[in-house]
Enzyme design. Sequence first.
Site, mmCIF file in Angstrom:
data_model
loop_
_atom_site.group_PDB
_atom_site.id
_atom_site.type_symbol
_atom_site.label_atom_id
_atom_site.label_comp_id
_atom_site.label_asym_id
_atom_site.label_seq_id
_atom_site.Cartn_x
_atom_site.Cartn_y
_atom_site.Cartn_z
ATOM 1 N N GLU A 120 -33.941 66.598 16.203
ATOM 2 C CA GLU A 120 -33.588 65.852 17.417
ATOM 3 C C GLU A 120 -32.068 65.844 17.457
ATOM 4 O O GLU A 120 -31.425 65.165 16.657
ATOM 5 C CB GLU A 120 -34.180 64.438 17.338
ATOM 6 C CG GLU A 120 -34.373 63.802 18.688
ATOM 7 C CD GLU A 120 -33.182 62.984 19.107
ATOM 8 O OE1 GLU A 120 -32.244 63.587 19.701
ATOM 9 O OE2 GLU A 120 -33.185 61.787 18.870
ATOM 10 N N GLY A 139 -29.353 64.207 14.585
ATOM 11 C CA GLY A 139 -27.894 64.228 14.462
ATOM 12 C C GLY A 139 -27.316 65.322 15.335
ATOM 13 O O GLY A 139 -27.889 65.680 16.363
ATOM 14 N N SER A 140 -26.196 65.876 14.893
ATOM 15 C CA SER A 140 -25.503 66.866 15.719
ATOM 16 C C SER A 140 -26.234 68.217 15.685
ATOM 17 O O SER A 140 -26.890 68.554 14.695
ATOM 18 C CB SER A 140 -24.072 67.052 15.215
ATOM 19 O OG SER A 140 -24.090 67.459 13.862
ATOM 20 N N THR A 141 -26.072 68.982 16.745
ATOM 21 C CA THR A 141 -26.663 70.317 16.820
ATOM 22 C C THR A 141 -26.103 71.204 15.706
ATOM 23 O O THR A 141 -26.827 71.973 15.077
ATOM 24 C CB THR A 141 -26.406 70.929 18.214
ATOM 25 O OG1 THR A 141 -27.110 70.124 19.161
ATOM 26 C CG2 THR A 141 -26.887 72.359 18.317
ATOM 27 N N GLU A 142 -24.815 71.033 15.440
ATOM 28 C CA GLU A 142 -24.149 71.828 14.403
ATOM 29 C C GLU A 142 -24.836 71.633 13.040
ATOM 30 O O GLU A 142 -25.188 72.600 12.356
ATOM 31 C CB GLU A 142 -22.695 71.339 14.349
ATOM 32 C CG GLU A 142 -21.791 72.062 13.431
ATOM 33 C CD GLU A 142 -20.485 71.272 13.236
ATOM 34 O OE1 GLU A 142 -20.245 70.271 13.944
ATOM 35 O OE2 GLU A 142 -19.733 71.661 12.338
ATOM 36 N N LYS A 183 -32.692 59.728 4.001
ATOM 37 C CA LYS A 183 -31.239 59.639 3.795
ATOM 38 C C LYS A 183 -30.561 59.060 5.034
ATOM 39 O O LYS A 183 -30.448 59.723 6.059
ATOM 40 C CB LYS A 183 -30.617 60.996 3.468
ATOM 41 C CG LYS A 183 -29.238 60.777 2.843
ATOM 42 C CD LYS A 183 -28.177 61.774 3.146
ATOM 43 C CE LYS A 183 -27.587 61.839 4.501
ATOM 44 N NZ LYS A 183 -26.541 60.837 4.801
ATOM 45 N N GLY A 187 -27.801 70.260 12.566
ATOM 46 C CA GLY A 187 -29.217 70.623 12.715
ATOM 47 C C GLY A 187 -29.461 72.087 12.375
ATOM 48 O O GLY A 187 -30.449 72.446 11.720
ATOM 49 N N CYS A 227 -27.689 59.993 22.081
ATOM 50 C CA CYS A 227 -27.895 61.441 22.232
ATOM 51 C C CYS A 227 -28.295 61.812 23.662
ATOM 52 O O CYS A 227 -27.977 62.887 24.132
ATOM 53 C CB CYS A 227 -28.914 61.936 21.229
ATOM 54 S SG CYS A 227 -30.407 60.950 21.198
ATOM 55 N N GLU A 235 -20.598 67.469 24.057
ATOM 56 C CA GLU A 235 -21.090 66.113 23.803
ATOM 57 C C GLU A 235 -19.942 65.270 23.256
ATOM 58 O O GLU A 235 -19.380 65.580 22.203
ATOM 59 C CB GLU A 235 -22.243 66.147 22.791
ATOM 60 C CG GLU A 235 -22.822 64.769 22.556
ATOM 61 C CD GLU A 235 -24.049 64.771 21.654
ATOM 62 O OE1 GLU A 235 -23.998 65.376 20.577
ATOM 63 O OE2 GLU A 235 -25.057 64.155 22.043
#
Length: 499
Positions: A262, A240-243, A187, A245, A296, A398
Amino acid sequence: MATPTPRPKFLDGGPKKMLIGGEWVPAASGKTFATIDPATEQKLADVCEGDKDDVDRAVVAARRAFESGPWSKMSASERGQIVWRIGDLIEKNKDELALLDTLDNGKPIFETTYVDTVLAADIFRYYGGFATKIHGETIPVAGSFLNYTLREPVGVCGQIIPWNFPLLMASWKLAPALGAGNCVVLKPAEQTPLSALRLAELCLEAGVPPGVVNVIPGFGPTAGAAVARHRGIDKVAFTGSTEVGKIVMREAAENCKKVSLELGGKSPNIILQDADIDAALKGVMMGMFFNQGEVCCAGSRLFVHKSIKDEFVGKLAEHAKKLKVGNPLDPETRMGAQVSEEQYDRILGFIKAGKEQGAKALCGGDSARATAGGGKGYFIQPTVFDGVNDGMKIAREEIFGPVIAALPFDDLDEIVARANDTPYGLAAGVWTKDIDKAHYLARKVKAGTIWVNCYNQFDAASPFGGFKESGFGREMGIHALELYTQVKSVWVRVRPQGK
Ligand code: NAP
Ligand code: MG
């Protein structure tokens, strides 16, 4: 804008379809969404909008291809040659792919031509070569047994990627998965779906059988979430973002999928007193402003020894002022547009917060839409903040934009503690001529990659990934094969020796 916008043929012929089971098909819902050029704010193409039903169809196709298609019956050598050929086709179609990513993402054509496409071709060749080198072991167990291991592909892999390096992220994900014999449902990000769709065409052209690669463009909370939670998917890889993830990890728990993440970063770039200043300046510029700061591992926390801080940061601001920001299609441009209006507003919000909290912008600190884009496009001036402290929002969060925060430090152990005082741990830079200090910091800083007297170096053979909330699992190198294979232990009773 001076340079006329070329239009790749790939964009003609109606909405871009999704690839399921080797066929180019519309979304089950019939829906489409527009993808835009962030430098002009013009629509580039309509793209079919995948959702749960499409992910379901793709998983069925991938499962069939994995369990009973030609892919799993192929020799490792044949499979490896197909994966290698994808790399060759990327190289052959490099100009078109570079143009697609530059139009869709806003990044300079200089970068897509000389970095993204080159690394993308390389990683397919790397894992194409690996296909014949994945093997198990024989283990000296006690008793009259032969014990050996088989290293098998995981099965159907869901892969969710971001918009900052569209072709390269698709390649980092697909190449090891295919080299190890898996089938994939990919995706791409809603902002940049085009190059992944073109890459999927190249996969078919290279000889990848139907159903082995499926690409479902769409939105995160719908198509992405369907991939993360699907019970028919054995492994999910997310960048992508930690959120998000964390959401993916929770969703993946549904069927105990293998997960690799990642995620974001707030990487320290550390300049010691004895550093080669000119080299460090170049490294800091590239470490921060490459790809408009939408990286990143961007070195966004600049720690400079207090004895040279003012001089260094002053020179950095001079360099940043000279950076050519503008039309991404101009080969001289070094910073293009941010990917979207949302990202543009977000970055300007961080700049505002920096000023409000008392930091001083030595250069930049504003939109560059008027100067770089002639009144259009999501352009932002490269921004160097001085007078920052560790607690400020611009030093902690970030930003994912061209904004660097300079922070003075005094001694080595202080810098270790401050560099590590973040939930992230993706990368770090160290600039010094002192080999002892370089290796000391390389050990003490908690990050997945340490660059000494360099920054943003990548190679298909070298692992990349995060410590702490920057994720887990390593992409590239031999390590990525851990993500895409699983080990089976086989016990065989044999006649005892001497009988
Ligand atoms: P994001 O939302 O994390 O997007 C990454 C990918 O995840 C996209 O394909 C996205 O789809 C998908 N996604 C979103 N919500 C999902 C969900 N609930 N379930 C499954 N997949 C989902 O990142 P973003 O919103 O584009 O960017 C926000 C911030 O993330 C940036 O400012 C930056 O700080 C960070 N970021 C980090 C990296 C990195 O390489 N570490 C890359 C990009 C962004 P859609 O985009 O199609 O909605
Ligand atoms: Mg998003």
